[in-house]
Design a protein around this motif. Structure first.
Motif, PDB file in Angstrom:
ATOM      1  N   LEU A   1       0.815  -1.212   0.000  1.00 36.00           N
ATOM      2  CA  LEU A   1       0.000   0.000   0.000  1.00 36.00           C
ATOM      3  C   LEU A   1       0.851   1.267   0.000  1.00 36.00           C
ATOM      4  O   LEU A   1       0.511   2.264  -0.658  1.00 36.00           O
ATOM      5  CB  LEU A   1      -0.932  -0.004   1.225  1.00 36.00           C
ATOM      6  CG  LEU A   1      -2.028  -1.072   1.231  1.00 36.00           C
ATOM      7  CD1 LEU A   1      -2.796  -1.042   2.557  1.00 36.00           C
ATOM      8  CD2 LEU A   1      -2.983  -0.875   0.059  1.00 36.00           C
ATOM      9  N   GLU A   2       1.960   1.234   0.701  1.00 39.51           N
ATOM     10  CA  GLU A   2       2.851   2.401   0.717  1.00 39.51           C
ATOM     11  C   GLU A   2       3.442   2.651  -0.667  1.00 39.51           C
ATOM     12  O   GLU A   2       3.568   3.805  -1.104  1.00 39.51           O
ATOM     13  CB  GLU A   2       3.956   2.192   1.752  1.00 39.51           C
ATOM     14  CG  GLU A   2       3.464   2.261   3.191  1.00 39.51           C
ATOM     15  CD  GLU A   2       4.586   1.998   4.179  1.00 39.51           C
ATOM     16  OE1 GLU A   2       5.722   1.679   3.716  1.00 39.51           O
ATOM     17  OE2 GLU A   2       4.346   2.105   5.411  1.00 39.51           O
ATOM     18  N   ARG A   3       3.802   1.531  -1.394  1.00 41.81           N
ATOM     19  CA  ARG A   3       4.343   1.730  -2.741  1.00 41.81           C
ATOM     20  C   ARG A   3       3.271   2.310  -3.662  1.00 41.81           C
ATOM     21  O   ARG A   3       3.543   3.223  -4.457  1.00 41.81           O
ATOM     22  CB  ARG A   3       4.846   0.390  -3.290  1.00 41.81           C
ATOM     23  CG  ARG A   3       6.154  -0.075  -2.659  1.00 41.81           C
ATOM     24  CD  ARG A   3       6.794  -1.209  -3.491  1.00 41.81           C
ATOM     25  NE  ARG A   3       5.879  -2.340  -3.638  1.00 41.81           N
ATOM     26  CZ  ARG A   3       5.831  -3.358  -2.789  1.00 41.81           C
ATOM     27  NH1 ARG A   3       6.624  -3.385  -1.719  1.00 41.81           N
ATOM     28  NH2 ARG A   3       4.994  -4.366  -2.998  1.00 41.81           N
ATOM     29  N   ASP A   4       2.048   1.812  -3.529  1.00 46.36           N
ATOM     30  CA  ASP A   4       0.976   2.349  -4.370  1.00 46.36           C
ATOM     31  C   ASP A   4       0.693   3.827  -4.050  1.00 46.36           C
ATOM     32  O   ASP A   4       0.473   4.651  -4.957  1.00 46.36           O
ATOM     33  CB  ASP A   4      -0.301   1.528  -4.163  1.00 46.36           C
ATOM     34  CG  ASP A   4      -0.148   0.086  -4.669  1.00 46.36           C
ATOM     35  OD1 ASP A   4       0.793  -0.137  -5.464  1.00 46.36           O
ATOM     36  OD2 ASP A   4      -0.950  -0.783  -4.229  1.00 46.36           O
ATOM     37  N   GLN A   5       0.736   4.123  -2.801  1.00 45.90           N
ATOM     38  CA  GLN A   5       0.502   5.526  -2.403  1.00 45.90           C
ATOM     39  C   GLN A   5       1.603   6.440  -2.935  1.00 45.90           C
ATOM     40  O   GLN A   5       1.343   7.562  -3.388  1.00 45.90           O
ATOM     41  CB  GLN A   5       0.424   5.623  -0.873  1.00 45.90           C
ATOM     42  CG  GLN A   5       0.075   7.015  -0.356  1.00 45.90           C
ATOM     43  CD  GLN A   5      -1.325   7.424  -0.751  1.00 45.90           C
ATOM     44  OE1 GLN A   5      -2.200   6.564  -0.929  1.00 45.90           O
ATOM     45  NE2 GLN A   5      -1.534   8.705  -0.961  1.00 45.90           N
ATOM     46  N   LYS A   6       2.838   5.961  -2.877  1.00 50.63           N
ATOM     47  CA  LYS A   6       3.952   6.758  -3.384  1.00 50.63           C
ATOM     48  C   LYS A   6       3.810   6.991  -4.880  1.00 50.63           C
ATOM     49  O   LYS A   6       4.058   8.095  -5.385  1.00 50.63           O
ATOM     50  CB  LYS A   6       5.257   6.052  -3.055  1.00 50.63           C
ATOM     51  CG  LYS A   6       6.488   6.843  -3.450  1.00 50.63           C
ATOM     52  CD  LYS A   6       7.745   6.120  -3.022  1.00 50.63           C
ATOM     53  CE  LYS A   6       8.983   6.929  -3.397  1.00 50.63           C
ATOM     54  NZ  LYS A   6      10.247   6.218  -3.043  1.00 50.63           N
TER      55      LYS A   6
ATOM     56  N   ALA B   1       1.011   6.999  -6.599  1.00 52.55           N
ATOM     57  CA  ALA B   1      -0.096   7.946  -6.798  1.00 52.55           C
ATOM     58  C   ALA B   1       0.334   9.384  -6.487  1.00 52.55           C
ATOM     59  O   ALA B   1      -0.054  10.338  -7.186  1.00 52.55           O
ATOM     60  CB  ALA B   1      -1.270   7.541  -5.922  1.00 52.55           C
ATOM     61  N   ASP B   2       1.162   9.538  -5.442  1.00 51.66           N
ATOM     62  CA  ASP B   2       1.647  10.887  -5.113  1.00 51.66           C
ATOM     63  C   ASP B   2       2.506  11.448  -6.224  1.00 51.66           C
ATOM     64  O   ASP B   2       2.434  12.641  -6.560  1.00 51.66           O
ATOM     65  CB  ASP B   2       2.431  10.850  -3.797  1.00 51.66           C
ATOM     66  CG  ASP B   2       1.526  10.551  -2.608  1.00 51.66           C
ATOM     67  OD1 ASP B   2       0.292  10.745  -2.732  1.00 51.66           O
ATOM     68  OD2 ASP B   2       2.044  10.114  -1.540  1.00 51.66           O
ATOM     69  N   ASP B   3       3.359  10.580  -6.844  1.00 43.53           N
ATOM     70  CA  ASP B   3       4.202  11.057  -7.937  1.00 43.53           C
ATOM     71  C   ASP B   3       3.344  11.508  -9.106  1.00 43.53           C
ATOM     72  O   ASP B   3       3.611  12.568  -9.717  1.00 43.53           O
ATOM     73  CB  ASP B   3       5.160   9.944  -8.364  1.00 43.53           C
ATOM     74  CG  ASP B   3       6.193   9.633  -7.280  1.00 43.53           C
ATOM     75  OD1 ASP B   3       6.393  10.541  -6.398  1.00 43.53           O
ATOM     76  OD2 ASP B   3       6.757   8.534  -7.242  1.00 43.53           O
TER      77      ASP B   3
ATOM     78  N   TYR C   1       0.319  12.604  -8.932  1.00 44.34           N
ATOM     79  CA  TYR C   1      -0.362  13.844  -8.534  1.00 44.34           C
ATOM     80  C   TYR C   1       0.558  15.061  -8.672  1.00 44.34           C
ATOM     81  O   TYR C   1       0.146  16.124  -9.168  1.00 44.34           O
ATOM     82  CB  TYR C   1      -0.874  13.709  -7.096  1.00 44.34           C
ATOM     83  CG  TYR C   1      -1.503  14.967  -6.550  1.00 44.34           C
ATOM     84  CD1 TYR C   1      -2.800  15.329  -6.944  1.00 44.34           C
ATOM     85  CD2 TYR C   1      -0.807  15.800  -5.669  1.00 44.34           C
ATOM     86  CE1 TYR C   1      -3.370  16.500  -6.459  1.00 44.34           C
ATOM     87  CE2 TYR C   1      -1.385  16.963  -5.190  1.00 44.34           C
ATOM     88  CZ  TYR C   1      -2.666  17.301  -5.583  1.00 44.34           C
ATOM     89  OH  TYR C   1      -3.240  18.464  -5.114  1.00 44.34           O
ATOM     90  N   HIS C   2       1.825  14.918  -8.253  1.00 41.66           N
ATOM     91  CA  HIS C   2       2.779  16.023  -8.360  1.00 41.66           C
ATOM     92  C   HIS C   2       3.034  16.375  -9.816  1.00 41.66           C
ATOM     93  O   HIS C   2       3.132  17.569 -10.173  1.00 41.66           O
ATOM     94  CB  HIS C   2       4.088  15.653  -7.670  1.00 41.66           C
ATOM     95  CG  HIS C   2       3.965  15.610  -6.154  1.00 41.66           C
ATOM     96  ND1 HIS C   2       3.400  16.609  -5.405  1.00 41.66           N
ATOM     97  CD2 HIS C   2       4.347  14.651  -5.255  1.00 41.66           C
ATOM     98  CE1 HIS C   2       3.413  16.302  -4.129  1.00 41.66           C
ATOM     99  NE2 HIS C   2       3.997  15.090  -4.013  1.00 41.66           N
ATOM    100  N   LYS C   3       3.162  15.349 -10.683  1.00 41.82           N
ATOM    101  CA  LYS C   3       3.402  15.636 -12.104  1.00 41.82           C
ATOM    102  C   LYS C   3       2.206  16.387 -12.693  1.00 41.82           C
ATOM    103  O   LYS C   3       2.383  17.363 -13.446  1.00 41.82           O
ATOM    104  CB  LYS C   3       3.641  14.338 -12.854  1.00 41.82           C
ATOM    105  CG  LYS C   3       4.982  13.682 -12.530  1.00 41.82           C
ATOM    106  CD  LYS C   3       5.145  12.372 -13.300  1.00 41.82           C
ATOM    107  CE  LYS C   3       6.495  11.700 -12.954  1.00 41.82           C
ATOM    108  NZ  LYS C   3       6.677  10.422 -13.700  1.00 41.82           N
ATOM    109  N   LYS C   4       0.978  15.928 -12.370  1.00 41.94           N
ATOM    110  CA  LYS C   4      -0.212  16.617 -12.871  1.00 41.94           C
ATOM    111  C   LYS C   4      -0.294  18.049 -12.356  1.00 41.94           C
ATOM    112  O   LYS C   4      -0.651  18.981 -13.092  1.00 41.94           O
ATOM    113  CB  LYS C   4      -1.445  15.824 -12.433  1.00 41.94           C
ATOM    114  CG  LYS C   4      -2.760  16.346 -13.004  1.00 41.94           C
ATOM    115  CD  LYS C   4      -2.795  16.208 -14.513  1.00 41.94           C
ATOM    116  CE  LYS C   4      -4.134  16.658 -15.077  1.00 41.94           C
ATOM    117  NZ  LYS C   4      -4.180  16.566 -16.557  1.00 41.94           N
ATOM    118  N   GLU C   5       0.099  18.240 -11.107  1.00 43.09           N
ATOM    119  CA  GLU C   5       0.081  19.576 -10.509  1.00 43.09           C
ATOM    120  C   GLU C   5       1.075  20.494 -11.207  1.00 43.09           C
ATOM    121  O   GLU C   5       0.777  21.659 -11.494  1.00 43.09           O
ATOM    122  CB  GLU C   5       0.385  19.469  -9.011  1.00 43.09           C
ATOM    123  CG  GLU C   5       0.208  20.775  -8.263  1.00 43.09           C
ATOM    124  CD  GLU C   5       0.460  20.599  -6.776  1.00 43.09           C
ATOM    125  OE1 GLU C   5       0.966  19.516  -6.393  1.00 43.09           O
ATOM    126  OE2 GLU C   5       0.131  21.519  -6.006  1.00 43.09           O
TER     127      GLU C   5
END
Length: 448
Positions: free
Chosen positions: A243-248, A250-252, A254-258
């Motif tokens: 779950l931590e790898r999946d969350q990481k 997803a965060d990457d 999100y940052h790229k989209k931002e």
């Protein structure tokens, strides 16, 4: 009633006519020719009293007593009374020497006596101060002794309490009591469990400690359960890592989209700024054209106003107001009325009529003033006559008052002569016994 002892002593010394002492003897008086008869006092035989006649010795001395016509008072002399009399005589002599001495006397004040009073007061104050100091010293000593005794008492009570506590801790312990096993707080800890093991011989059928169906393989079951728990924890740990790898990931994303959205917003902002600049330039050009048009309109308006002003000035210069045309001021209500906002003054005929009216008023005022002056002169004459009459009346009143004062002076002179004659009669006929030097010598003979 027998006379007092002081009266008898006074009679023995000087008689009733001579009163040299104070007190009862001074105030004792007997009728002329009578005196008490006294004899020696005997405790077993009380005295009797009677009045005997007293005569005077023939001669110039009024205090001389006839030996043939009086009886001496045979009384014992009291030494205390004699000493008291002598003490009073000496005190009176000392007081006279102080009072009649003009060099050492202050009028109304006895300086030595006042000094003695001041000395006595200081001595009394010193004595009281020493007594107060002694009381203070004793009070401090008593306070210290009381504090010492209180400290000793507290120490004795503390030592006694300490000994009581030691005795209780040594000989009166709770565990030594007979009923200690009934309320011992550690009783459950000290007591043996109801069942020690499955083979405990105390666990019989009636003990209710061992039943059928109990888990006797508790150790093996507990070990198996621990292994299963360890396996479950490992699976949970792996799931958490996934779950931590999946969350990481997803965060990457999100940052790229931002970042992409930020770049797009920056580009839109630049485009908006360029459009705003183009709009500002177009607005500026429009405002400049509009300003040029408004300037042209203002110039035309100013030229029109200038023409209107010149026309108005011409109308004023050549109009009826400045030329003072009298016809424009004539009112429509009649020739005797004018329009005030158009009237420019009176005509020469009107001015001449006004001057004629003023001269006529001046003549009338002169006649009126002359008539008033004549009336004032008549009133002044009346006041003068009244003042003369008042002066004559006042002079008559002064003459009457003068005659009255003269009569009063004559009456006063006559009365003064009569009083002087009466005073001469009193001095020469009535008061013919002037005081002699012997009369004045009786004063200032005592200090009282």
């Amino acid at each position: 009633m027998p006379p007092p002892a002081k009266a008898a002593q006074a009679l023995a010394l000087g008689g009733p006519d001579e009163r040299p002492f104070s007190g009862t003897a001074r105030e004792l008086h007997f009728p002329r020719g009578l005196a008490p008869r006294m004899r020696r006092l005997d405790p077993g035989n009380p005295p009797t009293w009677s009045l005997l006649p007293i005569g005077r010795i023939k001669g110039d001395s009024p205090s001389g007593l006839s030996q043939g016509s009086m009886y001496k008072l045979d009384l014992p002399v009291d030494p205390k009374e004699t000493a008291a009399i002598e003490r009073r005589k000496n005190a009176e002599a000392q007081r006279q020497s102080r009072i009649f001495n003009a060099r050492h006397r202050t009028i109304g004040v006895d300086i030595p006596f006042l000094d003695q009073q001041v000395l006595d007061k200081k001595t009394r104050e010193d004595r009281e101060r020493l007594r107060d100091n002694a009381y203070d010293t004793d009070s401090l000593r008593y306070d210290k002794a009381a504090q010492l005794l209180e400290a000793q008492e507290q120490e004795r009570v503390r030592q006694l309490n300490k000994e009581v506590e030691e005795f209780r801790s040594r000989y009166q312990r709770p565990e030594d009591q007979r009923e200690f096993d009934l309320w011992d707080p550690q009783q459950l800890k000290k007591d043996k469990p109801a069942r020690v093991s499955d083979d405990d011989p105390r666990c019989g059928p009636s003990s209710l400690q061992k039943f059928e169906g109990e888990d006797l393989n508790e150790k093996a079951r507990r070990k198996l359960q621990q292994q299963e728990a360890r396996k479950w924890l490992t699976a949970q740990k792996l799931e958490r890592q996934r779950l931590e790898r999946d969350q990481k990931f997803a965060d990457d994303l999100y940052h790229k989209k931002e970042m992409e959205l930020d770049q797009r917003a920056t580009e839109l902002a630049q485009m908006e700024e360029e459009a705003r600049r183009a709009l500002a330039a177009a607005t500026l050009n429009y405002n400049m054209a509009l300003a040029a048009e408004q300037a042209a309109v203002r110039e035309v308006e100013a030229q029109r106003e200038m023409d209107e002003k010149f026309a108005e000035m011409g109308n004023h210069v050549y109009g009826d107001i400045l030329t003072e045309n009298p016809e424009v001021a004539v009112s429509a209500f009649g020739p005797h009325r004018v329009v005030t906002d158009r009237w420019k003054g009176m005509s020469p005929q009107q001015l001449e009529e006004i001057r004629r009216q003023q001269k006529q008023q001046i003549e009338e005022n002169k006649k009126l003033r002359m008539r008033e002056a004549q009336i004032d002169a008549e009133w002044d004459q009346q006041r003068t006559l009244a003042a003369r009459a008042a002066m004559a009346l006042e002079q008559q009143e002064e003459e009457g008052a003068k005659r009255l004062r003269q009569e009063l002076d004559r009456y006063n002179n006559q009365l003064a002569k009569e009083q002087l004659a009466h005073q001469v009669y009193l001095d020469e006929e009535v008061y013919t016994n002037p005081p002699t030097a012997q009369y004045f010598l009786q004063f200032n003979t005592s200090s009282r």
